[in-house]
Design a protein around this motif. Structure first.
Motif, short mmCIF file in Angstrom:
data_model
loop_
_atom_site.label_atom_id
_atom_site.label_comp_id
_atom_site.label_asym_id
_atom_site.label_seq_id
_atom_site.Cartn_x
_atom_site.Cartn_y
_atom_site.Cartn_z
N GLY A 118 0.82 -1.20 0.00
CA GLY A 118 0.00 0.00 0.00
C GLY A 118 0.85 1.25 0.00
N LEU A 119 0.36 2.29 0.65
CA LEU A 119 1.02 3.59 0.67
C LEU A 119 1.80 3.69 1.98
CD1 LEU A 119 1.31 6.18 -0.92
CD2 LEU A 119 -0.84 6.98 0.06
N GLU A 120 3.12 3.55 1.89
CA GLU A 120 3.98 3.52 3.08
C GLU A 120 4.68 4.85 3.27
OE1 GLU A 120 6.34 -0.46 3.55
OE2 GLU A 120 6.38 0.12 1.43
N ALA B 106 -11.58 4.18 -8.18
CA ALA B 106 -10.38 4.71 -7.55
C ALA B 106 -10.02 3.84 -6.35
CB ALA B 106 -10.61 6.15 -7.08
N VAL B 107 -8.90 4.17 -5.74
CA VAL B 107 -8.54 3.60 -4.44
C VAL B 107 -8.84 4.66 -3.38
CG1 VAL B 107 -6.74 2.59 -3.01
CG2 VAL B 107 -6.71 2.22 -5.49
N TYR B 108 -9.50 4.25 -2.31
CA TYR B 108 -9.90 5.17 -1.26
C TYR B 108 -9.12 4.84 0.01
CZ TYR B 108 -13.64 6.56 -4.35
OH TYR B 108 -14.35 7.05 -5.44
N GLY C 165 -2.14 3.25 4.78
CA GLY C 165 -2.52 1.84 4.64
C GLY C 165 -2.66 1.41 3.18
N THR C 166 -3.41 0.32 2.98
CA THR C 166 -3.51 -0.27 1.65
C THR C 166 -4.72 0.24 0.87
OG1 THR C 166 -4.64 -2.15 2.65
CG2 THR C 166 -2.29 -2.39 2.23
N GLY C 167 -5.67 0.85 1.52
CA GLY C 167 -6.80 1.42 0.81
C GLY C 167 -7.84 0.41 0.38
N THR C 168 -8.97 0.91 -0.07
CA THR C 168 -10.04 0.09 -0.64
C THR C 168 -10.17 0.44 -2.11
OG1 THR C 168 -11.29 -0.04 1.43
CG2 THR C 168 -12.51 -0.42 -0.61
N THR C 169 -10.04 -0.57 -2.97
CA THR C 169 -10.17 -0.35 -4.41
C THR C 169 -11.63 -0.50 -4.80
OG1 THR C 169 -7.94 -1.20 -4.80
CG2 THR C 169 -9.45 -1.13 -6.68
N VAL C 170 -12.18 0.53 -5.38
CA VAL C 170 -13.58 0.52 -5.83
C VAL C 170 -13.59 0.59 -7.35
CG1 VAL C 170 -15.77 1.75 -5.80
CG2 VAL C 170 -14.40 1.60 -3.71
N SER C 171 -14.22 -0.40 -7.96
CA SER C 171 -14.34 -0.44 -9.42
C SER C 171 -15.82 -0.31 -9.77
CB SER C 171 -13.78 -1.74 -9.98
OG SER C 171 -12.42 -1.89 -9.63
N VAL C 172 -16.16 0.74 -10.52
CA VAL C 172 -17.55 0.99 -10.90
C VAL C 172 -17.70 0.77 -12.39
CG1 VAL C 172 -19.45 2.63 -10.85
CG2 VAL C 172 -17.70 2.71 -9.06
N SER C 173 -18.53 -0.19 -12.75
CA SER C 173 -18.74 -0.51 -14.17
C SER C 173 -19.91 0.30 -14.72
CB SER C 173 -19.05 -1.99 -14.34
OG SER C 173 -18.02 -2.78 -13.78
N PRO C 174 -19.76 0.82 -15.96
CA PRO C 174 -20.83 1.61 -16.57
C PRO C 174 -22.07 0.75 -16.83
CG PRO C 174 -18.77 1.87 -17.77
CD PRO C 174 -18.56 0.75 -16.78
N GLN D 82 -7.62 8.14 -4.77
CA GLN D 82 -6.51 8.08 -5.71
C GLN D 82 -6.97 7.45 -7.01
OE1 GLN D 82 -3.14 5.60 -4.65
NE2 GLN D 82 -1.75 6.82 -5.88
N LYS D 83 -6.94 8.22 -8.07
CA LYS D 83 -7.28 7.71 -9.39
C LYS D 83 -6.01 7.23 -10.07
CE LYS D 83 -11.57 10.17 -9.92
NZ LYS D 83 -12.52 10.78 -10.87
N SER D 84 -6.20 6.38 -11.05
CA SER D 84 -5.08 5.73 -11.72
C SER D 84 -4.09 6.75 -12.27
CB SER D 84 -5.61 4.86 -12.87
OG SER D 84 -4.55 4.22 -13.53
N GLY D 85 -2.82 6.56 -11.92
CA GLY D 85 -1.77 7.43 -12.43
C GLY D 85 -1.61 8.75 -11.70
#
Lengths: 115, 110
Positions: A42-44, B85-87, B101-110, B37-40
Protein backbone atom coordinates in the motif's frame (compact mmCIF):
# COMPACT_ATOMS: atom_id res chain seq x y z
CA UNK A 1 -0.67 26.64 -9.21
CA UNK A 2 1.00 23.65 -10.82
CA UNK A 3 0.65 21.55 -7.70
CA UNK A 4 3.39 19.27 -6.42
CA UNK A 5 5.77 18.43 -9.24
CA UNK A 6 7.69 15.17 -9.31
CA UNK A 7 10.35 14.29 -11.82
CA UNK A 8 10.96 12.06 -13.58
CA UNK A 9 7.55 10.42 -14.03
CA UNK A 10 9.19 7.11 -14.92
CA UNK A 11 12.66 5.81 -14.24
CA UNK A 12 14.26 2.51 -15.12
CA UNK A 13 17.55 1.62 -13.47
CA UNK A 14 19.75 -1.42 -13.48
CA UNK A 15 20.26 -3.33 -10.27
CA UNK A 16 23.03 -1.74 -8.25
CA UNK A 17 22.72 1.70 -9.81
CA UNK A 18 21.70 4.90 -8.05
CA UNK A 19 18.34 6.61 -8.49
CA UNK A 20 17.52 10.20 -7.54
CA UNK A 21 13.93 11.35 -7.43
CA UNK A 22 12.92 15.01 -7.33
CA UNK A 23 10.03 16.82 -5.76
CA UNK A 24 8.98 20.45 -5.98
CA UNK A 25 6.39 21.20 -3.28
CA UNK A 26 3.72 23.86 -3.48
CA UNK A 27 5.14 27.28 -2.75
CA UNK A 28 4.43 28.30 0.82
CA UNK A 29 3.87 24.78 2.10
CA UNK A 30 6.07 24.13 5.12
CA UNK A 31 5.87 20.33 5.25
CA UNK A 32 7.10 17.85 2.63
CA UNK A 33 6.50 14.10 2.77
CA UNK A 34 7.77 11.08 0.87
CA UNK A 35 5.78 7.87 0.49
CA UNK A 36 6.29 4.62 -1.38
CA UNK A 37 3.40 2.74 -2.93
CA UNK A 38 3.23 -0.91 -3.95
CA UNK A 39 0.32 -3.26 -4.49
CA UNK A 40 1.29 -5.42 -1.52
CA UNK A 41 2.29 -2.81 1.06
CA UNK A 42 0.00 0.00 0.00
CA UNK A 43 1.02 3.59 0.67
CA UNK A 44 3.98 3.52 3.08
CA UNK A 45 5.36 6.56 4.84
CA UNK A 46 9.09 7.12 4.37
CA UNK A 47 10.13 10.51 5.72
CA UNK A 48 9.12 14.12 6.15
CA UNK A 49 10.54 17.62 6.49
CA UNK A 50 9.14 20.69 8.15
CA UNK A 51 10.62 24.06 7.14
CA UNK A 52 13.37 22.06 5.40
CA UNK A 53 14.43 20.30 8.61
CA UNK A 54 14.15 16.49 8.76
CA UNK A 55 11.51 15.60 11.34
CA UNK A 56 10.75 11.91 11.01
CA UNK A 57 12.54 9.32 8.89
CA UNK A 58 11.16 6.30 10.70
CA UNK A 59 9.85 4.77 7.47
CA UNK A 60 13.11 4.97 5.58
CA UNK A 61 15.07 1.77 5.02
CA UNK A 62 18.21 2.42 7.04
CA UNK A 63 20.59 1.52 4.31
CA UNK A 64 20.66 2.87 0.76
CA UNK A 65 17.83 5.43 1.17
CA UNK A 66 18.39 9.09 1.96
CA UNK A 67 16.34 12.25 1.59
CA UNK A 68 17.30 15.88 1.58
CA UNK A 69 15.65 19.25 1.34
CA UNK A 70 18.37 21.75 0.52
CA UNK A 71 15.93 24.61 -0.01
CA UNK A 72 12.21 25.28 0.31
CA UNK A 73 11.57 24.68 -3.37
CA UNK A 74 12.73 21.12 -3.73
CA UNK A 75 13.43 17.82 -2.03
CA UNK A 76 15.24 14.73 -3.28
CA UNK A 77 15.02 11.06 -2.45
CA UNK A 78 18.13 9.09 -3.30
CA UNK A 79 18.35 5.32 -3.47
CA UNK A 80 21.82 3.87 -3.71
CA UNK A 81 22.59 0.42 -5.07
CA UNK A 82 18.99 -0.09 -6.19
CA UNK A 83 17.44 -3.53 -5.82
CA UNK A 84 14.43 -5.06 -7.62
CA UNK A 85 12.38 -4.77 -4.41
CA UNK A 86 12.80 -0.98 -4.59
CA UNK A 87 10.50 -0.98 -7.62
CA UNK A 88 7.48 1.09 -6.64
CA UNK A 89 5.74 4.40 -7.15
CA UNK A 90 7.35 7.07 -5.01
CA UNK A 91 5.00 9.87 -4.04
CA UNK A 92 5.83 13.27 -2.66
CA UNK A 93 3.29 15.44 -0.86
CA UNK A 94 3.28 18.85 0.75
CA UNK A 95 1.02 20.55 3.24
CA UNK A 96 0.58 24.05 4.58
CA UNK A 97 1.18 22.89 8.13
CA UNK A 98 0.71 19.94 10.43
CA UNK A 99 -2.55 20.89 12.11
CA UNK A 100 -5.70 18.80 11.96
CA UNK A 101 -7.03 20.96 9.11
CA UNK A 102 -3.94 20.45 6.99
CA UNK A 103 -4.52 18.16 4.05
CA UNK A 104 -1.79 16.80 1.83
CA UNK A 105 -1.36 17.67 -1.83
CA UNK A 106 0.35 14.83 -3.65
CA UNK A 107 2.33 14.81 -6.84
CA UNK A 108 1.61 12.22 -9.52
CA UNK A 109 4.59 10.17 -8.40
CA UNK A 110 7.71 8.67 -9.92
CA UNK A 111 7.37 5.07 -11.07
CA UNK A 112 10.71 3.39 -10.42
CA UNK A 113 11.53 0.08 -12.07
CA UNK A 114 14.74 -1.71 -11.11
CA UNK A 115 15.76 -4.42 -13.56
CA UNK B 1 1.45 -1.52 11.82
CA UNK B 2 -0.81 1.01 10.18
CA UNK B 3 -2.75 3.75 11.92
CA UNK B 4 -5.68 3.33 9.57
CA UNK B 5 -6.83 0.05 8.11
CA UNK B 6 -9.55 -0.09 5.52
CA UNK B 7 -11.65 -3.14 6.28
CA UNK B 8 -12.45 -4.19 2.73
CA UNK B 9 -9.73 -4.31 0.13
CA UNK B 10 -11.74 -4.35 -3.12
CA UNK B 11 -15.29 -3.73 -4.29
CA UNK B 12 -16.82 -4.11 -7.73
CA UNK B 13 -20.19 -2.48 -8.36
CA UNK B 14 -22.43 -1.17 -11.14
CA UNK B 15 -23.00 2.49 -11.86
CA UNK B 16 -25.86 3.87 -9.82
CA UNK B 17 -25.31 1.60 -6.84
CA UNK B 18 -24.34 2.91 -3.43
CA UNK B 19 -21.15 1.80 -1.72
CA UNK B 20 -19.83 2.04 1.83
CA UNK B 21 -16.29 1.39 2.99
CA UNK B 22 -15.06 1.24 6.55
CA UNK B 23 -11.86 2.13 8.31
CA UNK B 24 -10.70 1.23 11.79
CA UNK B 25 -7.68 2.71 13.47
CA UNK B 26 -5.59 1.92 16.48
CA UNK B 27 -5.19 5.20 18.30
CA UNK B 28 -7.73 7.80 19.37
CA UNK B 29 -8.19 10.67 16.94
CA UNK B 30 -10.58 13.55 16.53
CA UNK B 31 -10.13 14.02 12.78
CA UNK B 32 -10.17 11.57 9.89
CA UNK B 33 -9.32 12.53 6.35
CA UNK B 34 -10.47 10.45 3.37
CA UNK B 35 -8.46 10.50 0.18
CA UNK B 36 -9.20 9.21 -3.31
CA UNK B 37 -6.51 8.08 -5.71
CA UNK B 38 -7.28 7.71 -9.39
CA UNK B 39 -5.08 5.73 -11.72
CA UNK B 40 -1.77 7.43 -12.43
CA UNK B 41 -2.34 10.20 -9.91
CA UNK B 42 -1.51 10.85 -6.28
CA UNK B 43 -4.22 10.70 -3.61
CA UNK B 44 -6.39 13.78 -3.14
CA UNK B 45 -8.47 14.80 -0.13
CA UNK B 46 -12.20 14.32 -0.69
CA UNK B 47 -13.66 14.78 2.78
CA UNK B 48 -12.47 15.60 6.30
CA UNK B 49 -14.58 14.79 9.34
CA UNK B 50 -14.15 15.86 12.94
CA UNK B 51 -15.36 14.08 16.04
CA UNK B 52 -17.87 16.81 16.84
CA UNK B 53 -19.53 16.30 13.44
CA UNK B 54 -20.39 12.59 13.67
CA UNK B 55 -21.49 12.80 10.03
CA UNK B 56 -20.30 14.99 7.14
CA UNK B 57 -21.69 15.25 3.63
CA UNK B 58 -20.14 16.60 0.46
CA UNK B 59 -22.15 16.05 -2.69
CA UNK B 60 -22.59 12.28 -3.07
CA UNK B 61 -20.10 11.56 -0.31
CA UNK B 62 -20.99 10.91 3.31
CA UNK B 63 -18.47 10.26 6.06
CA UNK B 64 -19.05 9.19 9.63
CA UNK B 65 -16.74 9.07 12.60
CA UNK B 66 -17.19 7.03 15.77
CA UNK B 67 -14.49 7.88 18.28
CA UNK B 68 -15.69 5.26 20.77
CA UNK B 69 -15.08 2.39 18.35
CA UNK B 70 -12.20 4.19 16.62
CA UNK B 71 -13.74 3.76 13.21
CA UNK B 72 -14.87 5.84 10.26
CA UNK B 73 -16.90 5.11 7.16
CA UNK B 74 -17.23 6.63 3.73
CA UNK B 75 -20.31 6.19 1.59
CA UNK B 76 -20.83 7.14 -2.02
CA UNK B 77 -24.37 7.30 -3.31
CA UNK B 78 -25.32 6.85 -6.95
CA UNK B 79 -21.84 5.83 -8.01
CA UNK B 80 -20.43 6.81 -11.39
CA UNK B 81 -17.71 5.17 -13.43
CA UNK B 82 -15.55 8.17 -12.52
CA UNK B 83 -15.69 7.10 -8.86
CA UNK B 84 -13.41 4.19 -9.77
CA UNK B 85 -10.38 4.71 -7.55
CA UNK B 86 -8.54 3.60 -4.44
CA UNK B 87 -9.90 5.17 -1.26
CA UNK B 88 -7.78 5.74 1.85
CA UNK B 89 -8.65 6.84 5.33
CA UNK B 90 -6.03 8.78 7.29
CA UNK B 91 -6.59 9.44 10.99
CA UNK B 92 -4.93 12.60 12.27
CA UNK B 93 -2.19 11.82 14.79
CA UNK B 94 -0.94 15.17 16.05
CA UNK B 95 2.26 16.31 14.41
CA UNK B 96 3.02 12.93 12.91
CA UNK B 97 2.79 12.24 9.20
CA UNK B 98 -0.47 10.72 8.00
CA UNK B 99 -0.46 6.95 7.63
CA UNK B 100 -2.59 5.64 4.76
CA UNK B 101 -2.52 1.84 4.64
CA UNK B 102 -3.51 -0.27 1.65
CA UNK B 103 -6.80 1.42 0.81
CA UNK B 104 -10.04 0.09 -0.64
CA UNK B 105 -10.17 -0.35 -4.41
CA UNK B 106 -13.58 0.52 -5.83
CA UNK B 107 -14.34 -0.44 -9.42
CA UNK B 108 -17.55 0.99 -10.90
CA UNK B 109 -18.74 -0.51 -14.17
CA UNK B 110 -20.83 1.61 -16.57
Amino acid sequence: NAGVIQTPRHKVTGKGQEATLWCEPISGHSAVFWYRQTIVQGLEFLTYFRNQAPIDDSGMPKERFSAQMPNQSHSTLKIQSTQPQDSAVYLCASSLGQGSNSDYTFGSGTRLLVI
Amino acid sequence: SQWGEENLQALSIQEGEDVTMNCSYKTYTTVVQWYRQKSGKGPALIILIRSNEREKRSGRLRATLDTSSQSSSLSITGTLATDTAVYFCAPYQGGRALIFGTGTTVSVSP
